[in-house]
Structure formats: C-alpha cells, structure tokens
Write an enzyme that holds these catalytic residues in place. Sequence first.
Site, PDB file in Angstrom:
ATOM      1  N   GLU A 166      27.382  35.144  -1.401  1.00  0.00           N
ATOM      2  CA  GLU A 166      28.285  35.755  -2.386  1.00  0.00           C
ATOM      3  C   GLU A 166      27.551  36.305  -3.601  1.00  0.00           C
ATOM      4  O   GLU A 166      27.837  35.939  -4.753  1.00  0.00           O
ATOM      5  CB  GLU A 166      29.372  34.754  -2.797  1.00  0.00           C
ATOM      6  N   GLU A 371      32.753  31.489   5.887  1.00  0.00           N
ATOM      7  CA  GLU A 371      33.691  30.618   5.172  1.00  0.00           C
ATOM      8  C   GLU A 371      35.104  31.150   5.351  1.00  0.00           C
ATOM      9  O   GLU A 371      35.353  32.345   5.190  1.00  0.00           O
ATOM     10  CB  GLU A 371      33.403  30.575   3.663  1.00  0.00           C
TER      11      GLU A 371
HETATM   12  C1  BG6 Z   1      33.068  30.566  -1.952  1.00  0.00           C
HETATM   13  C2  BG6 Z   1      31.794  29.831  -2.115  1.00  0.00           C
HETATM   14  O1  BG6 Z   1      33.239  31.330  -3.102  1.00  0.00           O
HETATM   15  O2  BG6 Z   1      34.272  29.901  -1.901  1.00  0.00           O
HETATM   16  C3  BG6 Z   1      31.904  28.319  -2.000  1.00  0.00           C
HETATM   17  O3  BG6 Z   1      30.763  30.317  -1.323  1.00  0.00           O
HETATM   18  C4  BG6 Z   1      33.214  27.869  -2.605  1.00  0.00           C
HETATM   19  O4  BG6 Z   1      30.776  27.756  -2.597  1.00  0.00           O
HETATM   20  C5  BG6 Z   1      34.342  28.500  -1.791  1.00  0.00           C
HETATM   21  O5  BG6 Z   1      33.364  26.509  -2.693  1.00  0.00           O
HETATM   22  C6  BG6 Z   1      35.740  28.080  -2.201  1.00  0.00           C
HETATM   23  O6  BG6 Z   1      35.925  28.272  -3.573  1.00  0.00           O
HETATM   24  P1  BG6 Z   1      36.472  27.089  -4.474  1.00  0.00           P
HETATM   25  O7  BG6 Z   1      36.416  27.584  -5.868  1.00  0.00           O
HETATM   26  O8  BG6 Z   1      37.846  26.842  -4.011  1.00  0.00           O
HETATM   27  O9  BG6 Z   1      35.555  25.947  -4.225  1.00  0.00           O
END
Ligand code: BG6
Length: 471
Positions: A166, A371
């Site tokens: 990211e 993710e």
């Molecule tokens: C992404 C990141 O932005 O989203 C992760 O790569 C992050 O590190 C994930 O944890 C979810 O975001 P959040 O703020 O809900 O933890």
Amino acid sequence: MQTRKINDFPEGFLWGASSAAFQCEGAAHEDGKGLSVMDVRKIDPSICNFDVASDHYHRYKEDIALMKEMGLKAYRFSIAWTRIFPNGNGEVNQKGVDFYNDLINELIRADIVPIVTIYHFEYPQSLIEQYGGWLDRRSIDDYVNYAEFLFKTYGDRVKYWLTINEQDHVVHMPFRLGLSNDDRQEKEKLGYLANHNMCVAAAKAIKKCHEIVKDGKIGPATCFTMMYPTTNDPSDMLAWMDAMEIRNYYLLDLNCKGEYNPVFRRYLEDRNMMPEIHEGDMELMKENRPDLLAFNYYYSESVSKFPLDDEHKIGDIEFKLLPSREAGIYQVVKNENLKATLWGWEIDDIGLQCSARLLWERYHLPLLITENGFGNKEEWPEDGIIEDEDRIDYLKRHIHNVKEAMNLGVEFIGFCAWSFMDLISGHSGFSKRYGFVYVNRDEHDLKDLARRKKRSFYWYKETIANNGKDI
Ligand code: BG6
C-alpha cells in the site's frame, strides 16, 4: 454480466491468509530489533501499542500448526526490516535472520507457500534520523540492499515477493514517512517525492529479484479502491475518471508501465507537486516490470463533482483516512446502495470483480488478492464459539466475484484473506478483529493470548478442501 456457468477454481489456486509483521509479531524490542516508524508514532492512548500484538513471534509454530489444520495453501506475511537491519542499513541482526528462516522452514514443512512482503509500513526510524527516509534518494539504495539480502537469504524457498505494501497509503499518511500528521495538505508534495523514490526502489528490487531468485515472481501490493460516479450527470462521470487516475492508477502506471499518466502529471504540475525525475528513472521502471499485481480490497467509494468556487481553490484537499475531497476534481459521497462496517467501510463484493476486470484490462498481469476481510468487534462467548456469519458472508461474496472475474478471462494466482489470526488493526487497535482465529487479549489486557477457532475457520477450511466449489 452474469455468466451461465461458473467454472471451478483451477488446481493450484493459492487459498491463503495474510498478516503484517508489526500487527501480529509483537516482540517489538526483542532480539536486537530496531525501531520502526510504527513503533515510535504517537497513538491514541485508548488504542494499544504494537509491543506484544498477537505474540506471533513466540507462537509462530502454534499458528502454523493451525494454518496446516485449516489446509491453507499460502501465507502472506511481511518481514520487519528492522529485525534484519536494526538501523535500516549497516549491520545485520542474525537473530532476526534466524527467526524468518525458522518461520519459512516451518511453513514449507506444513506445505504452505510463503508469500513475503518486503516492506509493510514499518520503515526504519534510524533512516528517518540519518537522512529523512524516503524523501532522500539514499533511501533507494538502502531498500534495494535490504531486498537483495532477503532474496539471497530466503530466495531458495520463497518464490513470491511483494515489493511495498500500500505505497498509496504511505504517500498520503505523513506518519508513515516519519513526519507529523499535522498539515497533511502541505505534506502531499513530500508524499509524491517519496512515491517517486519508492517506485525507483521497487523497480531496482524487481531487477535484483529476477537476477537472484530462480523462478521468482514479484510485484507491488497496492490498495485498490473501486470507485463509481454517483449519478449520470456527465460532470460526475468526469470526476470519477479523474479520481480513478489520480487515486488508483497513478501508482500502478508507474509500477507496471513506468509512466506518469497524463492526468496525474497534469494534477501534480498544476499543484507544483511534480517530483524531480533523475536520468534513467523512467527507463528503469519501464524495463523492470512486475510479474504479478497484488492488491488489497476492502470497500468501494462513490464520487461526485466538487467544483471550484470562492471558498474552494485548486490544491484544497480534505482528508478522512485518505483524501476525501479535492477542489475542482471530486468528492467522496455515501453510496446509498451499500451497507457499511462499524467503521463506515462500504461493503461491496461486486466492486472486487469490477476492480479485477479493470486491472486486468489495463495491465494484463496475473492478479493476487493479498488482503480482503471483514473487521468487527468480537468477544469470545462463555459457551460456544464466535459465530462470525457476517465475516463468512463477506468472504463468500467477495470470493464469488473473484470466480466471476476469472470466468471472464481474468487471471488470478490466489486469494489471501485478511487476516489469519486477530491482530492489531492499523488504525483501531485490537477492538477491530479480522481473524479466522481469535486471539484472547483485549486492547490493553493481554490475558493469555490463547488461540481459538471461530466459525469462519471451519468454513474457510471446507472452502479450501473443496477448492471453492460451493462459492
Ligand atoms: C490495509 C493494510 O490497509 O488494511 C493492513 O495493509 C491493515 O495493514 C488493513 O490492517 C485493514 O485496515 P485496518 O485499519 O482496519 O486495520
């Protein structure tokens, strides 16, 4: 389009789950690890720090045993740069090197393919102090040296590599560059300078990976936010087109085509934010294309026009987590068709299919979801287990859209859900959980950190076992 028959997932599809070092490992000050920007940033005291996290550093064997029980085919994790080089450059920390050797070997013994992110937000604090981090070109060599070390040390066993997680978030979040979070608008220019240096560094790392890792595949892991024009007003369509170029494609065009796309270039020039391009930078990016395009997908956004007026001038930006409106270009508005998570992230499985199709069409690179997941507040009940039906439903629908996209010719390597176990959310601490496996701790009370399987664990296990047949 709804297809008549949904084909099965291909053999060898990588059913995976993800994590990031600073969010799950803990042991933040152990075995010679140096500080990263994530260790030193100032956080809201109601949210836990990253010192213990999910204690994966000490419990990785137990965690991998659970992954094996689940039948996971791939585990995407990141290496903490400052475990390997506590100062970001210079001396190597052997204990850190050993930890990842052990982790990788344990995964391989469990028949799980390791997918490694080289840098996931935790930039070495020492490099900020030495020369200002990504804002200085010396950062390029230090990143490449670190990446080269990883390829030489682990490349015999790790074949999938991700350059930077990211990067688009790093650009817009000053604390990730080691800067204070004040005056974010002012810092946008620095963000784009850092962006350029990161792109050069990533291209050099791709070159090294191709030279060093036999059969290695490498690419960026970006965050792709699907966007829609809010109405059929042509000005909303224009706002959408511009927002897609300057918020989504700008980075991937650099990573995958070695180009500042014309809309993005004009955007930067109008705002005096164009970074200096050194001789050879663009050629380097063009010549060292990634082998895959990994992306994180959580939600979509709707955008509408946001005209300039007496109050709103070119260069005026407002932020939520990321830029949310830019005068003369676009503003993010609520999408009335979608439900949202407790944190207001609009849930949109079809948006994943749209993203995949757009990315495939523009870059023609095999895609890997690194993710995708559902964050929720959860407490382990006294009787029974966590019945996380919302998470199961979220993942089922999103995976179904991966399948739909594949049916239309999009090439996918795999799908990694976020996250395998509960870990510290980037912005909301331990009260926002994503895992298939519950970690028994609260925001500040560490309890016994025991692992417990949620209902989604059993669902994903079955999904993997039948290769997504019922999705
Ligand atoms: C992404 C990141 O932005 O989203 C992760 O790569 C992050 O590190 C994930 O944890 C979810 O975001 P959040 O703020 O809900 O933890």
